[in-house]
Design a protein around this motif. Structure first.
Motif, PDB file in Angstrom:
ATOM      1  N   ARG A  10       0.936  -1.244   0.042  1.00  0.00           N
ATOM      2  CA  ARG A  10      -0.174   0.023   0.081  1.00  0.00           C
ATOM      3  C   ARG A  10       0.964   1.367   0.107  1.00  0.00           C
ATOM      4  O   ARG A  10       2.033   1.170   0.553  1.00  0.00           O
ATOM      5  CB  ARG A  10      -0.999  -0.022   1.144  1.00  0.00           C
ATOM      6  CG  ARG A  10      -0.491   0.197   2.464  1.00  0.00           C
ATOM      7  CD  ARG A  10      -1.407   0.054   3.697  1.00  0.00           C
ATOM      8  NE  ARG A  10      -0.613   0.782   4.680  1.00  0.00           N
ATOM      9  CZ  ARG A  10      -1.135   0.792   5.992  1.00  0.00           C
ATOM     10  NH1 ARG A  10      -2.506   0.262   6.224  1.00  0.00           N
ATOM     11  NH2 ARG A  10      -0.576   1.354   6.889  1.00  0.00           N
ATOM     12  N   SER A  11       0.413   2.240  -0.659  1.00  0.00           N
ATOM     13  CA  SER A  11       0.898   3.434  -0.745  1.00  0.00           C
ATOM     14  C   SER A  11       0.575   4.629   0.138  1.00  0.00           C
ATOM     15  O   SER A  11      -0.830   4.591   0.539  1.00  0.00           O
ATOM     16  CB  SER A  11       1.224   3.926  -2.150  1.00  0.00           C
ATOM     17  OG  SER A  11       0.011   4.306  -2.732  1.00  0.00           O
ATOM     18  N   GLU A  12       1.126   5.491   0.295  1.00  0.00           N
ATOM     19  CA  GLU A  12       0.405   6.941   0.758  1.00  0.00           C
ATOM     20  C   GLU A  12      -0.707   7.218   0.136  1.00  0.00           C
ATOM     21  O   GLU A  12      -1.665   7.723   0.537  1.00  0.00           O
ATOM     22  CB  GLU A  12       1.457   8.035   1.158  1.00  0.00           C
ATOM     23  CG  GLU A  12       2.270   7.822   2.171  1.00  0.00           C
ATOM     24  CD  GLU A  12       1.398   7.680   3.638  1.00  0.00           C
ATOM     25  OE1 GLU A  12       0.701   8.619   3.804  1.00  0.00           O
ATOM     26  OE2 GLU A  12       1.995   6.864   4.295  1.00  0.00           O
ATOM     27  N   GLY A  13      -0.392   7.198  -1.412  1.00  0.00           N
ATOM     28  CA  GLY A  13      -1.667   7.586  -2.189  1.00  0.00           C
ATOM     29  C   GLY A  13      -2.785   6.958  -2.137  1.00  0.00           C
ATOM     30  O   GLY A  13      -3.865   7.215  -2.285  1.00  0.00           O
ATOM     31  N   ASP A  14      -2.665   5.270  -1.794  1.00  0.00           N
ATOM     32  CA  ASP A  14      -3.809   4.661  -1.362  1.00  0.00           C
ATOM     33  C   ASP A  14      -4.625   5.047  -0.064  1.00  0.00           C
ATOM     34  O   ASP A  14      -5.707   5.283  -0.218  1.00  0.00           O
ATOM     35  CB  ASP A  14      -3.412   3.319  -1.039  1.00  0.00           C
ATOM     36  CG  ASP A  14      -3.063   2.638  -2.498  1.00  0.00           C
ATOM     37  OD1 ASP A  14      -3.200   2.876  -3.689  1.00  0.00           O
ATOM     38  OD2 ASP A  14      -1.892   1.537  -2.547  1.00  0.00           O
ATOM     39  N   ALA A  20      -9.694  10.313   1.247  1.00  0.00           N
ATOM     40  CA  ALA A  20     -10.628  11.409   0.543  1.00  0.00           C
ATOM     41  C   ALA A  20     -12.118  10.873   0.521  1.00  0.00           C
ATOM     42  O   ALA A  20     -12.833  11.702   0.216  1.00  0.00           O
ATOM     43  CB  ALA A  20      -9.804  11.767  -0.692  1.00  0.00           C
ATOM     44  N   HIS A  21     -12.268   9.857   0.365  1.00  0.00           N
ATOM     45  CA  HIS A  21     -13.550   8.870  -0.085  1.00  0.00           C
ATOM     46  C   HIS A  21     -14.308   8.236   1.158  1.00  0.00           C
ATOM     47  O   HIS A  21     -15.310   7.729   0.865  1.00  0.00           O
ATOM     48  CB  HIS A  21     -13.446   8.087  -1.285  1.00  0.00           C
ATOM     49  CG  HIS A  21     -12.916   8.750  -2.560  1.00  0.00           C
ATOM     50  ND1 HIS A  21     -13.792   9.642  -3.294  1.00  0.00           N
ATOM     51  CD2 HIS A  21     -11.790   8.806  -3.013  1.00  0.00           C
ATOM     52  CE1 HIS A  21     -12.858  10.039  -4.264  1.00  0.00           C
ATOM     53  NE2 HIS A  21     -11.869   9.577  -4.207  1.00  0.00           N
ATOM     54  N   GLN A  22     -13.720   8.691   2.528  1.00  0.00           N
ATOM     55  CA  GLN A  22     -14.305   7.848   3.432  1.00  0.00           C
ATOM     56  C   GLN A  22     -15.743   8.090   3.702  1.00  0.00           C
ATOM     57  O   GLN A  22     -16.300   7.105   4.123  1.00  0.00           O
ATOM     58  CB  GLN A  22     -13.477   8.184   4.971  1.00  0.00           C
ATOM     59  CG  GLN A  22     -13.605   9.455   5.271  1.00  0.00           C
ATOM     60  CD  GLN A  22     -12.794   9.763   6.622  1.00  0.00           C
ATOM     61  OE1 GLN A  22     -12.834   8.891   7.379  1.00  0.00           O
ATOM     62  NE2 GLN A  22     -11.874  10.509   6.437  1.00  0.00           N
ATOM     63  N   THR A  23     -16.158   9.256   3.289  1.00  0.00           N
ATOM     64  CA  THR A  23     -17.709   9.374   3.757  1.00  0.00           C
ATOM     65  C   THR A  23     -18.403   8.479   2.929  1.00  0.00           C
ATOM     66  O   THR A  23     -19.167   7.653   3.398  1.00  0.00           O
ATOM     67  CB  THR A  23     -18.381  10.841   3.519  1.00  0.00           C
ATOM     68  OG1 THR A  23     -17.313  11.607   4.447  1.00  0.00           O
ATOM     69  CG2 THR A  23     -19.664  11.020   3.579  1.00  0.00           C
ATOM     70  N   ALA A  24     -18.298   8.388   1.697  1.00  0.00           N
ATOM     71  CA  ALA A  24     -18.951   7.699   0.777  1.00  0.00           C
ATOM     72  C   ALA A  24     -18.553   6.075   1.037  1.00  0.00           C
ATOM     73  O   ALA A  24     -19.720   5.414   0.851  1.00  0.00           O
ATOM     74  CB  ALA A  24     -18.544   7.932  -0.932  1.00  0.00           C
ATOM     75  N   ASP A  80      -9.903  -4.319   6.155  1.00  0.00           N
ATOM     76  CA  ASP A  80      -8.887  -3.348   5.989  1.00  0.00           C
ATOM     77  C   ASP A  80      -9.373  -1.925   5.759  1.00  0.00           C
ATOM     78  O   ASP A  80      -8.924  -1.027   6.372  1.00  0.00           O
ATOM     79  CB  ASP A  80      -8.154  -3.674   4.812  1.00  0.00           C
ATOM     80  CG  ASP A  80      -7.015  -5.127   4.892  1.00  0.00           C
ATOM     81  OD1 ASP A  80      -6.292  -5.118   5.857  1.00  0.00           O
ATOM     82  OD2 ASP A  80      -7.430  -5.862   4.079  1.00  0.00           O
ATOM     83  N   VAL A  81     -10.292  -1.893   5.041  1.00  0.00           N
ATOM     84  CA  VAL A  81     -11.060  -0.498   4.756  1.00  0.00           C
ATOM     85  C   VAL A  81     -11.413  -0.127   6.195  1.00  0.00           C
ATOM     86  O   VAL A  81     -11.271   1.051   6.766  1.00  0.00           O
ATOM     87  CB  VAL A  81     -12.007  -0.570   4.036  1.00  0.00           C
ATOM     88  CG1 VAL A  81     -12.817   0.550   3.895  1.00  0.00           C
ATOM     89  CG2 VAL A  81     -11.444  -0.754   2.326  1.00  0.00           C
ATOM     90  N   ALA A  82     -12.077  -0.902   7.055  1.00  0.00           N
ATOM     91  CA  ALA A  82     -12.493  -0.612   8.124  1.00  0.00           C
ATOM     92  C   ALA A  82     -11.644  -0.112   9.141  1.00  0.00           C
ATOM     93  O   ALA A  82     -11.772   0.959  10.107  1.00  0.00           O
ATOM     94  CB  ALA A  82     -13.693  -1.758   8.765  1.00  0.00           C
ATOM     95  N   ALA A  83     -10.422  -0.749   9.041  1.00  0.00           N
ATOM     96  CA  ALA A  83      -9.262  -0.311   9.955  1.00  0.00           C
ATOM     97  C   ALA A  83      -8.923   0.793   9.684  1.00  0.00           C
ATOM     98  O   ALA A  83      -8.484   1.607  10.645  1.00  0.00           O
ATOM     99  CB  ALA A  83      -8.267  -1.822   9.842  1.00  0.00           C
TER     100      ALA A  83
END
Length: 99
Positions: A10-14, A20-24, A80-83
């Motif tokens: 994973r990168s910083e960009g990831d 940036a899209h966490q609300t959605a 992973d997203v949830a974490a």
């Protein structure tokens, strides 16, 4: 080893994209969980097991599986997203314990 490889890939960009899209993303996760609740009601109505204990898994084991399940594969999963979004602990507490 798979867990370390996933973290290294994973990168910083990831992470920036995720944030940036966490609300959605959170909205989509909530929507998916709401669908799961409908499935749960249907299973309950049919007499199927819906709690971990009903199939021989303790609440503590279920919560541990939710917290650690993401560490066994190189795939990036919803856990992973949830974490990354700070939701995993609450999810494990809510869905690992009694409904």
């Amino acid at each position: 080893p798979q867990w370390r490889a996933k973290l290294e890939d994973r990168s910083e960009g990831d992470i920036e994209q995720l944030c940036a899209h966490q609300t959605a993303i959170k909205d989509e996760i909530r929507h998916t969980l709401a669908i799961g609740q409908k499935v749960r009601k249907a299973l309950t109505a049919s007499g199927a097991p819906v709690r971990a204990e009903e199939i021989g898994i303790s609440s503590a084991e279920m919560a541990a599986a939710i917290r650690n399940g993401r560490k066994i594969r190189t795939r990036f999963t919803v856990l992973d997203v949830a974490a990354e979004l700070g939701m995993l602990e609450d999810f494990a507490d809510e869905y690992g314990g009694d409904p």
